[in-house]
Write an enzyme that holds these catalytic residues in place. Structure first.
Site, PDB file in Angstrom:
ATOM      1  N   ARG A  49      43.759   8.412  59.477  1.00 29.74           N
ATOM      2  CA  ARG A  49      42.379   8.859  59.223  1.00 29.74           C
ATOM      3  C   ARG A  49      41.902   9.555  60.493  1.00 29.74           C
ATOM      4  NH1 ARG A  49      37.376   5.724  56.438  1.00 29.74           N
ATOM      5  NH2 ARG A  49      38.619   6.414  54.671  1.00 29.74           N
ATOM      6  N   HIS A  71      40.213  13.837  51.083  1.00 27.38           N
ATOM      7  CA  HIS A  71      40.386  12.374  50.984  1.00 27.38           C
ATOM      8  C   HIS A  71      41.177  12.082  49.698  1.00 27.38           C
ATOM      9  CE1 HIS A  71      39.835   8.240  51.647  1.00 27.38           C
ATOM     10  NE2 HIS A  71      38.562   8.075  51.370  1.00 27.38           N
ATOM     11  N   ARG A  80      41.662   1.402  45.030  1.00 23.12           N
ATOM     12  CA  ARG A  80      42.309   1.936  46.226  1.00 23.12           C
ATOM     13  C   ARG A  80      43.583   1.132  46.513  1.00 23.12           C
ATOM     14  NH1 ARG A  80      39.338   4.634  49.999  1.00 23.12           N
ATOM     15  NH2 ARG A  80      41.369   4.946  50.967  1.00 23.12           N
ATOM     16  N   ASP A 126      28.539  11.338  46.964  1.00 24.34           N
ATOM     17  CA  ASP A 126      29.013  10.761  48.225  1.00 24.34           C
ATOM     18  C   ASP A 126      27.874  10.905  49.223  1.00 24.34           C
ATOM     19  OD1 ASP A 126      30.636   9.766  50.270  1.00 24.34           O
ATOM     20  OD2 ASP A 126      31.784  11.618  50.526  1.00 24.34           O
ATOM     21  N   GLN A 173      41.410   8.564  47.812  1.00 27.09           N
ATOM     22  CA  GLN A 173      40.252   8.158  47.014  1.00 27.09           C
ATOM     23  C   GLN A 173      40.340   8.745  45.611  1.00 27.09           C
ATOM     24  OE1 GLN A 173      37.598   6.040  48.110  1.00 27.09           O
ATOM     25  NE2 GLN A 173      37.297   6.004  45.888  1.00 27.09           N
ATOM     26  N   CYS A 202      32.583   6.933  46.296  1.00 28.55           N
ATOM     27  CA  CYS A 202      33.732   6.382  47.035  1.00 28.55           C
ATOM     28  C   CYS A 202      33.342   5.221  47.937  1.00 28.55           C
ATOM     29  CB  CYS A 202      34.416   7.481  47.828  1.00 28.55           C
ATOM     30  SG  CYS A 202      33.388   8.198  49.127  1.00 28.55           S
TER      31      CYS A 202
HETATM   32  N1  NVA Z   1      32.567  11.863  53.008  1.00 35.50           N
HETATM   33  C1  NVA Z   1      32.641  10.547  53.613  1.00 35.50           C
HETATM   34  C2  NVA Z   1      33.634   9.704  52.888  1.00 35.50           C
HETATM   35  C3  NVA Z   1      33.771   8.296  53.426  1.00 35.50           C
HETATM   36  C4  NVA Z   1      34.808   7.492  52.701  1.00 35.50           C
HETATM   37  C5  NVA Z   1      32.999  10.688  55.083  1.00 35.50           C
HETATM   38  O1  NVA Z   1      33.867  11.491  55.390  1.00 35.50           O
HETATM   39  O2  NVA Z   1      32.395   9.983  55.895  1.00 35.50           O
HETATM   40  N1   CP Z   2      35.979   5.115  50.469  1.00 36.51           N
HETATM   41  C1   CP Z   2      36.509   4.865  51.684  1.00 36.51           C
HETATM   42  O1   CP Z   2      37.436   5.525  52.118  1.00 36.51           O
HETATM   43  O2   CP Z   2      35.929   3.832  52.349  1.00 36.51           O
HETATM   44  P1   CP Z   2      36.191   3.386  53.851  1.00 36.51           P
HETATM   45  O3   CP Z   2      35.575   4.445  54.733  1.00 36.51           O
HETATM   46  O4   CP Z   2      35.506   2.068  53.985  1.00 36.51           O
HETATM   47  O5   CP Z   2      37.664   3.288  54.087  1.00 36.51           O
END
Ligand code: NVA
Ligand code: CP
Length: 304
Positions: free
Chosen positions: A105, A132, A288, A220, A135, A260
């Site tokens: 990540r 992502h 997930r 989101d 997800q 998500c």
């Molecule tokens: N769009 C959000 C998704 C988190 C799972 C982010 O990137 O923070």
């Molecule tokens: N939806 C998701 O990826 O959540 P986290 O940021 O908690 O991993």
């Protein structure tokens, strides 16, 4: 050595392979709940590199590897050389020489591409600024479990044209649905992506136009990780883009809504929808685990 298979976007797998992953995830979920799942990958090790925070992604990958009989190790930039400037390629070469699969990540999508290019083992995108895909596996599994195939359906994305929105654009192609994206001006997904999917994706400004008759409505957060200082500006820009009961009234009668998570009740989604007894959002989060176990299985088997 042949280069390993990676999962950096949904387009790294064919439509048929993705559908097989969803079907397998549903099967693994049943086996897990029945207590009949077997540890398929004893001794296999996953490195989990997190340059951003996470709850679901960390818990699902770590629990998933344990359930498969393997092990997952958490690596953060704070306590590895990744945060002290060791080149991505050097880190990839070393880490992949010691583990069987890597999950990352991070911020720039180019970072995961560079890591994957130098890795001798499969690399999974666990969220970048641009995509992502894990997800989407969970979301597509959840839709299939509750409503059957999503092929030929209409999906509405309401909110920021962010990493999730861009993965939904990829999903529209791979899972064969129409996508309407409602974003305020200036917050659209990448124009190159919209152009590439012009036959699948329609961009509108009015959320009601996006949601009209839709089978699935997705949103989101308005400010993603790394955009925290834009929160106030974004709250103003996204006013009117909340997914709530009034907006859902424009969707199909049996429409689902997804998020998500983590969610901000009262911003991009109403507390009423988050706390509804029939929401599938918690299934979506749980999936997930199952979807990623199916993904790990596919990638480890391809590498064997
Ligand atoms: N769009 C959000 C998704 C988190 C799972 C982010 O990137 O923070
Ligand atoms: N939806 C998701 O990826 O959540 P986290 O940021 O908690 O991993």
């Amino acid at each position: 050595m042949a280069s390993p298979r990676h999962f950096l976007t949904l387009n790294d797998f064919s439509a048929g392979e993705l559908q097989a992953l969803i079907d397998r995830a549903i099967e693994m979920k049943t086996e897990h709940r029945a207590g009949t799942a077997r540890p398929l990958f004893p001794g296999k090790v996953m490195a989990m590199i997190f340059e951003k925070s996470s709850t679901r992604t960390r818990v699902s990958f770590e629990a998933g590897m344990a359930q498969l009989g393997g092990h997952a190790m958490f690596l953060s930039p704070n306590d590895t050389q990744l945060g002290r400037g060791e080149p991505v390629e050097d880190s990839a070469r070393v880490i992949s020489s010691m583990v069987d699969i890597v999950m990352i990540r991070t911020f720039g999508h180019d970072i995961i591409e560079r890591f994957a290019a130098a890795s001798s083992v499969p690399v999974i995108n666990a969220l970048t600024d641009d995509y992502h895909p894990c997800q989407l596996l969970a979301d597509m599994q959840t839709y299939q479990e509750h409503r059957g195939s999503i092929a030929g359906r209409t999906v509405a994305w309401v909110g920021d044209g962010n990493n999730m929105a861009q993965s939904y654009i990829n999903a529209a192609g791979q899972f064969d649905f129409q996508l309407r994206v409602a974003c305020p001006a200036g917050y659209e997904p990448a124009s190159a992506l919209l152009d590439a999917y012009a036959d699948r994706v329609q961009l509108v400004e009015d959320p009601r136009e996006a949601v009209a008759g839709a089978d699935l409505v997705v949103t989101d957060v308005w400010a993603s990780m790394g955009q925290e200082e834009e929160q106030k500006t974004r709250e103003r820009a996204f006013a009117g883009y909340q997914v709530n009961a009034a907006l859902m009234a424009h969707a199909a009668a049996d429409a689902l809504y997804m998020h998500c998570l983590p969610a901000h009740r009262g911003e991009e989604i109403s507390a009423e929808l988050m706390d509804a007894s029939d929401t599938v959002i918690w299934d979506e989060a749980e999936n997930r685990l199952h979807a990623q176990k199916a993904l790990i299985e596919a990638l480890l088997n391809a590498a064997a």
